[in-house]
Design a protein around this motif. Structure first.
Motif, short mmCIF file in Angstrom:
data_model
loop_
_atom_site.label_atom_id
_atom_site.label_comp_id
_atom_site.label_asym_id
_atom_site.label_seq_id
_atom_site.Cartn_x
_atom_site.Cartn_y
_atom_site.Cartn_z
N PRO A 1 0.83 -1.21 0.00
CA PRO A 1 0.00 0.00 0.00
C PRO A 1 0.87 1.26 0.00
N GLY A 2 0.52 2.21 -0.87
CA GLY A 2 1.28 3.45 -0.98
C GLY A 2 2.40 3.41 -1.99
N GLN A 3 2.68 2.23 -2.55
CA GLN A 3 3.75 2.12 -3.54
C GLN A 3 3.39 2.89 -4.80
N ALA A 4 4.35 3.64 -5.36
CA ALA A 4 4.11 4.46 -6.56
C ALA A 4 4.45 3.66 -7.82
N LEU A 5 3.56 3.73 -8.81
CA LEU A 5 3.76 3.06 -10.09
C LEU A 5 3.53 4.05 -11.22
N GLN A 6 4.23 3.85 -12.33
CA GLN A 6 4.11 4.73 -13.49
C GLN A 6 3.70 3.92 -14.72
N GLY A 7 2.97 4.58 -15.62
CA GLY A 7 2.54 3.91 -16.84
C GLY A 7 1.88 4.87 -17.79
N LYS A 8 1.09 4.33 -18.73
CA LYS A 8 0.40 5.13 -19.73
C LYS A 8 -1.04 4.64 -19.87
N LEU A 9 -1.93 5.60 -20.07
CA LEU A 9 -3.34 5.31 -20.32
C LEU A 9 -3.68 5.67 -21.75
N ALA A 10 -4.11 4.68 -22.53
CA ALA A 10 -4.47 4.92 -23.93
C ALA A 10 -5.87 5.51 -24.00
N LEU A 11 -5.99 6.70 -24.60
CA LEU A 11 -7.28 7.35 -24.77
C LEU A 11 -7.91 7.04 -26.12
N GLY A 12 -7.10 6.59 -27.07
CA GLY A 12 -7.60 6.29 -28.41
C GLY A 12 -6.49 5.68 -29.24
N ALA A 13 -6.84 5.26 -30.45
CA ALA A 13 -5.85 4.65 -31.35
C ALA A 13 -4.95 5.72 -31.95
N ASP A 14 -3.75 5.31 -32.38
CA ASP A 14 -2.84 6.23 -33.08
C ASP A 14 -3.48 6.69 -34.38
N ARG A 15 -3.23 7.98 -34.72
CA ARG A 15 -3.81 8.55 -35.93
C ARG A 15 -2.84 9.54 -36.54
N THR A 16 -2.72 9.52 -37.86
CA THR A 16 -1.82 10.45 -38.54
C THR A 16 -2.34 11.88 -38.41
N ALA A 17 -1.45 12.79 -38.04
CA ALA A 17 -1.85 14.18 -37.83
C ALA A 17 -0.63 15.08 -38.00
N MET A 18 -0.90 16.40 -38.02
CA MET A 18 0.17 17.39 -38.01
C MET A 18 0.57 17.60 -36.56
N ILE A 19 1.85 17.40 -36.26
CA ILE A 19 2.30 17.30 -34.87
C ILE A 19 3.36 18.34 -34.57
N LEU A 20 3.28 18.90 -33.37
CA LEU A 20 4.29 19.80 -32.83
C LEU A 20 4.72 19.24 -31.48
N PRO A 21 6.02 19.24 -31.19
CA PRO A 21 6.44 18.77 -29.86
C PRO A 21 5.80 19.60 -28.76
#
Length: 389
Positions: free
Chosen positions: A301-321
Motif C-alpha cells: 500500500p502506498g507504492q508508486a507506479l508509473q505507466g500510460k493510459l491509452a485514450l484512443g488509437a494512433d492517428r496520422t496528424a500534423m504534430i508539434l512537440p
C-alpha cells in the motif's frame, strides 16, 4: 497734461487663438492618419537565441495517451472504531500483523460503563423475576381451575347447574392464557435487553471484524479514546488497485473500460479503468484502475507506479512537440520562426489532442515550420521576438 490711449494689437496677434486651434486639429488628423495607415506599433523584445527551444511541425502518428503516476491502494479497507470509549489497557496486535476474524486486538476498560451495565443488569433481572413470579401464579390458578372442572365433571350428572358453571370457568381460562403469552413476550424482550447490556462490556474488547492485514493501529497503553473514535484499519486479502490523479483537461476523455499499461521491473502489466471520480480538486480528478488477470506479487500500500493510459488509437496528424508554452497560451497562439531565423512572430493557432510529448495541430501552422515551444513567461503582450546570437 498727458492722456491714456488704448493699445491696438496687430491683426495677426488677434487671430492667435484661432491659429492654435487649427494647429491642434491638424495634429490630431495627422496622428489618426498615421494610425490608420501604419497601424499600432509592434511590441517586440530581444532574447538570446540559445535561451529558447524550437520545435518543428511534422506529419506523423499521434500517440493518444496520457502518462500515469498512481499509488497502490487496497481494493477494500475496513476501519476500526471504538464502539465504547475507555482507557487502553492492552494492545494485542501491531500494525503489519495478519489477523483472523474475531481475533482480539485491543482491550479497553471503562469503570463508568461497567457500573452502568451492572445497574441495568440488576433492574432487568428484577423485572424478569417479577414476570416469572406472575407466571407461576397464573400456572397455580390454572391448576386450581382444572381441579374445579374435574370436580364439576364428577357432579355434572346430578347437578345441571354445575355444568353451567363449568362453561363459565372454561371461558375464564381464555384470559389467563392471553396474559401468559404477553408475559412470555415480555420475558423474551428482557432477555434480549440483558444480552445487549452484556454486549456493551464485550465491546470493550475490540476484535477484528474480518481477516486480513492490520495496516494501521494508532494506540498507546494508558490513553483514553472516545466512543466512535477511529484508531486503526484492516486490509482484507481482496487485492489492490491503482489510484491516480489526472489533469482536469482529460476529464471528458477518461472513461470506464479504457486500458492502461504499467511497468514493474522488466514486466508490463495491464490495467483497466474501473471508476472515474468527476470531482475536480486542485486541477485534478481521481481515477481507479484494476489489474487485469493476475495481480503483481509483492505490492505494498502506498507504492508508486508509473505507466500510460491509452485514450484512443494512433492517428496520422500534423504534430508539434509539446512544451512549456502551453501553460501560458493554452494552445491559442505561438511564436513562429521567420524564414531568416532571426525573429519569431506571434500567430494564432488551434490545437486538438495532446500528451506529454506531442501536440496535435489543427490550424495555423504548416508542416516544416518551426516555432518556439519553451516558456513564454513575460511574453504574453509581445508580438515579435528578435533572436540575438
Amino acid at each position: 497734461m498727458s492722456m491714456d490711449r488704448p493699445i491696438r494689437l496687430p491683426w495677426w496677434r488677434k487671430k492667435l487663438w484661432l491659429q492654435s486651434g487649427i494647429a491642434a486639429i491638424v495634429a490630431v488628423l495627422l496622428i489618426a492618419t498615421a494610425v490608420l495607415f501604419l497601424g499600432t506599433p509592434e511590441r517586440s523584445v530581444r532574447v538570446a537565441a540559445a535561451s529558447v527551444t524550437l520545435g518543428s511541425v511534422t506529419q506523423g502518428p499521434f500517440h493518444d495517451f496520457i502518462p500515469l503516476r498512481g499509488k497502490v491502494v487496497p481494493m477494500n479497507t475496513v476501519y476500526l472504531d471504538a464502539l465504547e470509549g475507555g482507557r487502553v489497557d492492552r494492545i494485542l496486535a501491531q500494525a503489519g500483523d495478519m489477523v483472523v476474524q474475531g481475533q482480539p486486538l485491543v482491550e479497553l476498560s471503562n469503570t463508568e460503563l461497567e457500573l452502568d451495565v451492572l445497574d441495568r443488569e440488576g433492574r432487568l433481572v428484577e423485572s424478569i423475576t417479577q414476570l416469572q413470579t406472575y407466571e407461576t401464579q397464573l400456572e397455580q390458578n390454572r391448576v386450581a381451575n382444572q381441579k374445579a372442572l374435574a370436580l364439576i365433571d364428577y357432579d355434572v350428572i346430578r347437578l345441571k347447574r354445575s355444568a353451567e358453571r363449568r362453561i363459565i370457568l372454561a371461558s375464564a381460562d381464555v384470559e389467563p392464557v392471553e396474559v401468559k403469552d404477553q408475559i412470555h413476550r415480555q420475558m423474551v424482550k428482557l432477555q434480549q435487553d440483558l444480552k445487549i447490556t452484556h454486549g456493551k462490556l464485550d465491546n470493550l474488547t475490540v476484535r477484528a471484524p474480518v481477516a486480513g492485514r492490520l495496516t494501521a493501529l494508532d494506540l498507546k497503553v494508558g490513553e483514553n479514546r472516545n466512543r466512535g473514535e477511529r484508531f486503526g484499519e484492516i486490509t482484507p486479502e481482496t487485492g489492490f488497485k491503482l489510484a491516480t490523479e489526472v489533469d482536469e483537461y482529460y476529464l471528458g476523455r477518461v472513461q470506464n473500460g479504457q486500458i492502461a499499461d504499467i511497468e514493474i521491473g522488466d514486466k508490463t502489466w495491464t490495467l483497466k479503468v474501473t471508476r472515474v471520480y468527476p470531482k475536480v480538486t486542485n486541477g485534478t480528478f481521481t481515477v481507479d484502475f484494476a489489474f487485469q488477470g493476475a495481480t503483481p506479487s509483492g505490492l505494498l500500500p502506498g507504492q508508486a507506479l508509473q505507466g500510460k493510459l491509452a485514450l484512443g488509437a494512433d492517428r496520422t496528424a500534423m504534430i508539434l512537440p509539446a512544451g512549456a508554452f502551453l501553460e501560458r497560451t493554452g494552445g491559442d497562439w505561438i511564436f513562429v520562426l521567420a524564414k531568416d531565423g532571426r525573429s519569431a512572430l506571434r500567430r494564432t493557432i488551434k490545437i486538438g489532442r495532446r500528451n506529454t510529448e506531442q501536440v496535435e495541430v489543427l490550424s495555423g501552422l504548416a508542416v516544416g515550420e518551426q516555432a518556439i515551444i519553451s516558456d513564454y513567461t513575460g511574453l504574453e503582450r509581445i508580438d515579435r521576438i528578435d533572436l540575438k546570437p
